[in-house]
Design an enzyme around this catalytic site. Structure first.
Site, PDB file in Angstrom:
ATOM      1  N   TYR A   1       8.964   4.246  15.754  1.00 28.47           N
ATOM      2  CA  TYR A   1       7.668   4.292  15.766  1.00 28.47           C
ATOM      3  C   TYR A   1       6.765   4.212  16.763  1.00 28.47           C
ATOM      4  CZ  TYR A   1       2.858   2.885  13.750  1.00 28.47           C
ATOM      5  OH  TYR A   1       1.893   2.677  13.423  1.00 28.47           O
TER       6      TYR A   1
ATOM      7  N   ARG B   1       0.773  -1.374   0.092  1.00 31.93           N
ATOM      8  CA  ARG B   1       0.102   0.041   0.151  1.00 31.93           C
ATOM      9  C   ARG B   1       0.799   1.207  -0.138  1.00 31.93           C
ATOM     10  NH1 ARG B   1       2.687   2.041   2.951  1.00 31.93           N
ATOM     11  NH2 ARG B   1       3.077   1.814   5.027  1.00 31.93           N
TER      12      ARG B   1
ATOM     13  N   HIS C   1       0.428   8.774  10.231  1.00 30.64           N
ATOM     14  CA  HIS C   1       0.354   8.426  11.923  1.00 30.64           C
ATOM     15  C   HIS C   1      -0.836   8.820  12.479  1.00 30.64           C
ATOM     16  CE1 HIS C   1       4.623   6.918  12.500  1.00 30.64           C
ATOM     17  NE2 HIS C   1       4.650   7.576  11.341  1.00 30.64           N
TER      18      HIS C   1
ATOM     19  N   GLY D   1       8.820   1.498   2.441  1.00 33.40           N
ATOM     20  CA  GLY D   1       7.639   2.191   2.758  1.00 33.40           C
ATOM     21  C   GLY D   1       6.246   1.624   2.027  1.00 33.40           C
TER      22      GLY D   1
ATOM     23  N   SER E   1       5.041  -1.227   2.952  1.00 32.98           N
ATOM     24  CA  SER E   1       4.597  -2.306   3.691  1.00 32.98           C
ATOM     25  C   SER E   1       4.234  -3.632   3.255  1.00 32.98           C
ATOM     26  CB  SER E   1       2.820  -1.893   4.099  1.00 32.98           C
ATOM     27  OG  SER E   1       2.945  -2.437   5.545  1.00 32.98           O
ATOM     28  N   SER E   2       5.475  -4.058   2.796  1.00 32.40           N
ATOM     29  CA  SER E   2       5.471  -5.710   2.242  1.00 32.40           C
ATOM     30  C   SER E   2       5.080  -6.565   3.344  1.00 32.40           C
ATOM     31  CB  SER E   2       7.083  -5.866   1.832  1.00 32.40           C
ATOM     32  OG  SER E   2       7.911  -5.438   2.890  1.00 32.40           O
TER      33      SER E   2
ATOM     34  N   ASP F   1      -3.716   6.695  12.114  1.00 34.92           N
ATOM     35  CA  ASP F   1      -4.368   5.578  12.292  1.00 34.92           C
ATOM     36  C   ASP F   1      -4.561   5.017  13.678  1.00 34.92           C
ATOM     37  OD1 ASP F   1      -2.023   4.489  12.213  1.00 34.92           O
ATOM     38  OD2 ASP F   1      -2.375   2.707  10.818  1.00 34.92           O
TER      39      ASP F   1
ATOM     40  N   ASP G   1      -1.864  -0.193   7.080  1.00 38.37           N
ATOM     41  CA  ASP G   1      -1.484  -0.965   6.150  1.00 38.37           C
ATOM     42  C   ASP G   1      -2.447  -2.072   5.651  1.00 38.37           C
ATOM     43  OD1 ASP G   1       0.491   0.632   6.502  1.00 38.37           O
ATOM     44  OD2 ASP G   1       1.593  -0.724   7.853  1.00 38.37           O
TER      45      ASP G   1
HETATM   46  C1  GLA Z   1       3.315   2.492   9.341  1.00 28.63           C
HETATM   47  C2  GLA Z   1       2.403   1.861  10.237  1.00 28.63           C
HETATM   48  C3  GLA Z   1       0.988   2.299  10.041  1.00 28.63           C
HETATM   49  C4  GLA Z   1       0.966   3.765  10.092  1.00 28.63           C
HETATM   50  C5  GLA Z   1       1.936   4.249   9.347  1.00 28.63           C
HETATM   51  C6  GLA Z   1       2.110   5.815   9.307  1.00 28.63           C
HETATM   52  O1  GLA Z   1       3.380   2.302   7.952  1.00 28.63           O
HETATM   53  O2  GLA Z   1       2.352   0.321   9.862  1.00 28.63           O
HETATM   54  O3  GLA Z   1      -0.051   1.649  10.826  1.00 28.63           O
HETATM   55  O4  GLA Z   1       0.676   4.133  11.318  1.00 28.63           O
HETATM   56  O5  GLA Z   1       3.182   3.777   9.362  1.00 28.63           O
HETATM   57  O6  GLA Z   1       0.899   6.576   8.815  1.00 28.63           O
END
Ligand code: GLA
Length: 356
Positions: free
Chosen positions: A203, A9, A16, A105, A107-108, A18, A154
């Site tokens: 994070y 995605r 940040h 970035g 989200s694999s 969610d 994600d």
């Molecule tokens: C990562 C996390 C998500 C989200 C983003 C930032 O991708 O896995 O849940 O918090 O950072 O928006």
């Protein structure tokens, strides 16, 4: 033989937000993780990852987070979540294939979790498992087997997205809807090659800072305050907490405004919000880095590039660029020249996870 597929995605707006019960706007990219496999008659778990030249062998009876082959944890964590919910699973022979660059970035990790949830649900007769529950299973796997306290962006984006559209997620009600993308635009993902440090604690530290800011303001979450009220109450927060809160509250507001721009087909206005989002990452959330800043600055100078910003957790990784169709190559040249080693890919907004 069963095959499941889940895409990566890209986050378009709502950085940040969610885990602050906020709003996020994302797409699924047109690359992802495919799992191919069969059900076994015993409880053994064989997972081959030929692209990594690695494999994992274990069993359901001895299911536990893996200390060395940490890539397997995204998958094992999902198996554990099925068990925890009383959803019976058995042994499997699985092969992982992916065309998603890891650490970029995109989200694999969520794509692997989501693909696993789809595989297991289909293989073991749990097709009725709701899409939202599949997303929550992936998130819980990441919390418990990987140690990243991520939100649901994600996994939801990987599951609910639709080709040619954006996905707007309300992370309080978990209402998900698709907002249109005007024709004639595409996305360029620019992977800086700088490794992001999600697991290394930045994070989780940001998440705690946001929750602390909400507590100090007497709110359930930062979702519960608008930008104007936050400024009126600025004196109640430490300078650092105020900056974190400004980012999240501003991002939630930008998603709301951005969705309206998408519905009106105004991609230029939407793109300006993307630039504003990146600026807030630099100034307020401090989750950017010099390479990402250089990529966004370079994008701003390219004619036809509507917007650019970091996408995902930050601290390295990738930027996402919204560009007029036909201008992709010019943009890519500018980005690769701005930060040597940058690798770009062009993607369309694609469909979410499925059994193939
Ligand atoms: C990562 C996390 C998500 C989200 C983003 C930032 O991708 O896995 O849940 O918090 O950072 O928006």
């Amino acid at each position: 033989m069963i095959q499941s597929y889940a895409p990566g995605r890209a986050e378009l707006l709502g950085n940040h937000t969610d885990y602050n019960d906020g709003l996020v706007l994302a797409i699924a990219v047109d690359r992802g993780v495919t799992l191919t496999g069969t059900v076994r008659s015993d409880d053994a778990l064989f997972i081959a990852a030929p692209e990594m030249g690695d494999a994992y062998e274990g069993s359901l009876a001895a299911l536990a987070p893996e200390g060395e082959k940490t890539w397997a944890n995204y998958l094992l964590g999902v198996v554990a979540q099925f068990q925890k919910r009383g959803l019976a699973v058995g042994g499997v022979d699985l092969r992982i294939e992916s065309d998603l660059p890891p650490g970029a970035g995109l989200s694999s990790s969520a794509a692997l979790e989501t693909s696993t949830a789809f595989f297991l649900a289909h293989a073991f007769g749990h097709d009725a498992l709701t899409l939202l529950e599949r997303a929550k299973i992936g998130q819980a796997a990441e919390h418990q087997y990987v140690g990243v306290k991520c939100g649901l962006l994600d996994q939801i984006a990987s599951i609910f997205s639709k080709a040619g559209q954006t996905t707007v997620i309300d992370c309080r009600s978990f209402e998900v809807r698709n907002a249109p993308l005007a024709p004639g635009v595409s996305f360029v993902i620019a992977n800086s090659g700088v490794k992001h440090a999600l697991v290394a604690g930045e994070y989780n530290e940001r998440r705690e800072a946001c929750e602390e800011a909400a507590r100090t303001l007497g709110l359930k979450a930062l979702r519960d305050i608008d930008p104007e009220t936050l400024e009126k109450r600025a004196g109640e927060l430490s300078p650092s907490a105020l900056k974190r809160a400004r980012h999240v509250v501003g991002e939630i507001d930008r998603v709301a405004r951005g969705t309206a721009f998408l519905e009106a087909g105004d991609m230029a206005a939407f793109g300006r919000l993307m630039f504003a989002s990146h600026e807030s990452s630099i100034v307020n959330f401090e989750n950017s880095c010099p390479e990402l800043d250089a990529l966004v600055a370079a994008a701003k100078r390219v004619e036809g590039c509507h917007g650019a910003r970091l996408s995902g957790g930050g601290f390295g990784g990738a930027t996402i660029n919204l560009v007029a169709a036909g201008r992709e190559e010019a943009l890519i040249q500018a980005l690769e020249a701005a930060v040597p080693g940058t690798k770009c890919l062009v993607t369309k907004a694609a469909d979410g996870a499925r059994i193939l």
